[in-house]
Design an enzyme around this catalytic site. Structure first.
Site, mmCIF file in Angstrom:
data_model
loop_
_atom_site.group_PDB
_atom_site.id
_atom_site.type_symbol
_atom_site.label_atom_id
_atom_site.label_comp_id
_atom_site.label_asym_id
_atom_site.label_seq_id
_atom_site.Cartn_x
_atom_site.Cartn_y
_atom_site.Cartn_z
ATOM 1 N N LYS A 1 0.825 -1.210 0.000
ATOM 2 C CA LYS A 1 0.000 0.000 0.000
ATOM 3 C C LYS A 1 0.857 1.258 0.000
ATOM 4 C CE LYS A 1 -3.249 -2.829 -0.111
ATOM 5 N NZ LYS A 1 -2.386 -4.021 -0.127
ATOM 6 N N HIS B 1 -22.480 14.935 4.738
ATOM 7 C CA HIS B 1 -22.576 15.428 3.360
ATOM 8 C C HIS B 1 -21.432 16.413 3.111
ATOM 9 C CE1 HIS B 1 -24.491 16.825 -0.350
ATOM 10 N NE2 HIS B 1 -24.240 18.062 0.049
ATOM 11 N N GLY C 1 -2.162 -16.900 -5.456
ATOM 12 C CA GLY C 1 -2.640 -17.269 -4.127
ATOM 13 C C GLY C 1 -1.529 -17.573 -3.150
ATOM 14 N N ARG C 2 -1.928 -18.018 -1.974
ATOM 15 C CA ARG C 2 -0.999 -18.326 -0.893
ATOM 16 C C ARG C 2 -1.354 -19.683 -0.295
ATOM 17 N NH1 ARG C 2 1.942 -13.903 0.711
ATOM 18 N NH2 ARG C 2 2.334 -14.801 2.775
ATOM 19 N N GLY D 1 -5.503 -13.381 -11.534
ATOM 20 C CA GLY D 1 -6.379 -12.217 -11.475
ATOM 21 C C GLY D 1 -7.136 -12.092 -10.176
ATOM 22 N N GLY D 2 -6.579 -12.669 -9.093
ATOM 23 C CA GLY D 2 -7.140 -12.442 -7.766
ATOM 24 C C GLY D 2 -6.723 -11.076 -7.256
#
Length: 469
Positions: free
Chosen positions: A61, A453, A280-281, A192-193
């Protein structure tokens, strides 16, 4: 790396041994320590945070936010602004990532120094039904006899079993502390995960031209179908995506690589300057788990207290394979610790269905609980409220109106059982909806909240009023 048992190691008695200092390990360890239990932790990194901090969510991130700074500069004209798009200093981006990781490691060192528990930098092997041997990085061996064990050894990236798979990079190579790989300008991303699409999105923002190869018929296998299709449509404007692509091999091709795959019954090939494996893992278990009555290389089956089939062994976090997310692991770790403190009684419980999942692409995607189809199968009667972002003031201000928020209610009682979001602020919006799913909030309750808002959270109330009115 294997641990070699050392019969000469002195055995010490402790209340709890915790294998793994990631999200599944250290929160519970600290809770038990504060409650007066003697606790020993073992982790090969030698600090807290596990793979999330070492090579996962935190560093990825950090790179992603750097990529967003550059990407948002391309929107200047829409806001009446002008200026050049920043040039990319890849080494500088990685240095930013490293600074964030180092900051958090120092923070964790302070936490450890203030605690009364021991963390071994090393590997653990189960040597008996109630004993582990720890071999530190320098070869020093310790043996502990425990009353309870928290098995939080986590997971690791999986590789396809195809020729040349060793040539591919993984999230470890991209995001580890001190990563020094060249910028992947034309990466081929296998999978494509969420890991694959996040990597594709951030690298494209930084100027790369990635291609994603996904073996199934759509991105994000297992996600809500509408959410997956929507992300595909929007991400596909920036990134080449090939679905139904079954990779058969990877080979060197001059200075780059050649990926072979089956597609629509034919053999296809794709070249790139890097191959990123995002398939994946898999769970990681210490040697000797058979002494605990557990099977090697298979994710332990756990109940909602994270207790395994062995009543003195708890397996929170990635290692159980049920919810492989850091924030989920933290909660699981605390549930396990509460059970240990209560002598195995079910005083707390893990609610797996209220764990939110976010995909940090552009646009973001997030979900929690059941999809509309899953809710229909379980409850029969389902009601859905929807809010399209093209109606929203914040989305209009930001120029990001492609998106929606969908709330899924159990029809007879009107309680929220699931939510899906695609678009701006999805990662933030999913958190209050996870709380609503966990507490069984009704459509009427959500409809009564005065959301701020102009923010996208107003859409929660709007969608709920469609069902409650």
């Amino acid at each position: 790396m294997s641990v070699q048992a050392n019969d000469s190691a002195r055995t010490s008695d402790v209340d709890v041994v915790v294998i793994g200092a990631g999200g599944g390990g250290y929160p519970g360890a600290f809770l038990l320590n504060r409650a007066g239990r003697s606790v020993v932790m073992v982790d090969p990194i030698g600090n807290l945070g596990g793979d999330c901090l070492a090579e996962g969510c935190v560093p990825s991130k950090a790179v992603r936010e750097a990529s967003l700074v550059r990407a948002r500069a391309t929107y200047h004209a829409d806001f009446g602004l002008a200026g050049a798009v920043p040039a990319v200093n890849w080494a500088g981006v990685l240095a930013h990532k490293d600074r964030v990781q180092q900051t958090r490691y120092r923070q964790h060192e302070t936490e450890l120094a203030a605690a009364k528990l021991r963390l071994h930098n090393g590997l653990a092997q189960i040597v008996a039904g109630n004993a582990v041997e720890v071999v530190e990085a320098d070869g020093t061996a310790h043996r502990y006899r425990f009353r309870d064990l928290i098995l939080a050894s986590g997971s690791a990236p999986s590789l396809l079993r195809v020729p040349g798979s060793e040539l591919a990079l993984t999230s470890h190579d991209l995001f580890r502390l001190g990563a020094d790989l060249a910028f992947p300008a034309r990466p081929v991303i296998i999978g494509g995960g969420y890991i694959g699409v996040e990597a594709a999105s951030m690298l494209e923002n930084l100027g790369a031209e990635p291609t994603v190869l996904e073996a199934t018929g759509e991105l994000l296998p297992g996600f809500d179908a509408e959410l997956a299709r929507g992300l595909h449509a929007q991400l596909g404007r920036r990134v080449k995506i090939v679905t139904g692509a079954s990779v058969t091999g990877i080979a060197r091709d001059g200075q780059g690589y050649l990926v072979s795959y089956d597609h629509d019954g034919a053999v296809a090939k794709l070249s790139g300057d890097a191959v990123i494996m995002a398939t994946g893992r898999h769970v990681v278990l210490p040697e000797g788990v058979e002494h605990l009555g557990l099977e090697a290389r298979i994710a332990p089956v756990v109940d909602n207290q994270l207790r395994t089939t062995n009543p003195h062994v708890y397996a929170p976090g990635d290692v159980n394979g049920r919810s492989m997310l850091f924030h989920s692991a933290v909660r699981q770790s605390l549930v396990a610790a509460h059970a240990i403190l209560a002598g195995g009684q079910a005083v707390d419980a893990m609610d797996f269905e209220s764990v939110p999942m976010t995909v940090f692409t552009e646009p973001e995607a997030a979900h929690v609980g059941l999809t509309e189809a899953q809710a229909g199968e379980r409850f029969g009667a389902v009601e859905v409220g929807r809010y399209d972002f093209h109606e929203d003031s914040r989305a209009q201000i930001m120029g990001e109106t492609d998106g929606y928020l969908k709330l899924v209610f159990e029809g007879r009682r009107g309680t929220l059982v699931g939510a899906q979001i695609l678009g701006l602020d999805a990662a933030q919006l999913i958190a209050p909806l996870a709380l609503a799913v966990h507490t069984g909030a009704s459509a009427a309750t959500l409809a009564q909240i005065a959301f701020p808002h102009p923010m996208l959270s107003e859409g929660i109330g709007t969608a709920a009023r469609q069902v409650s009115s």
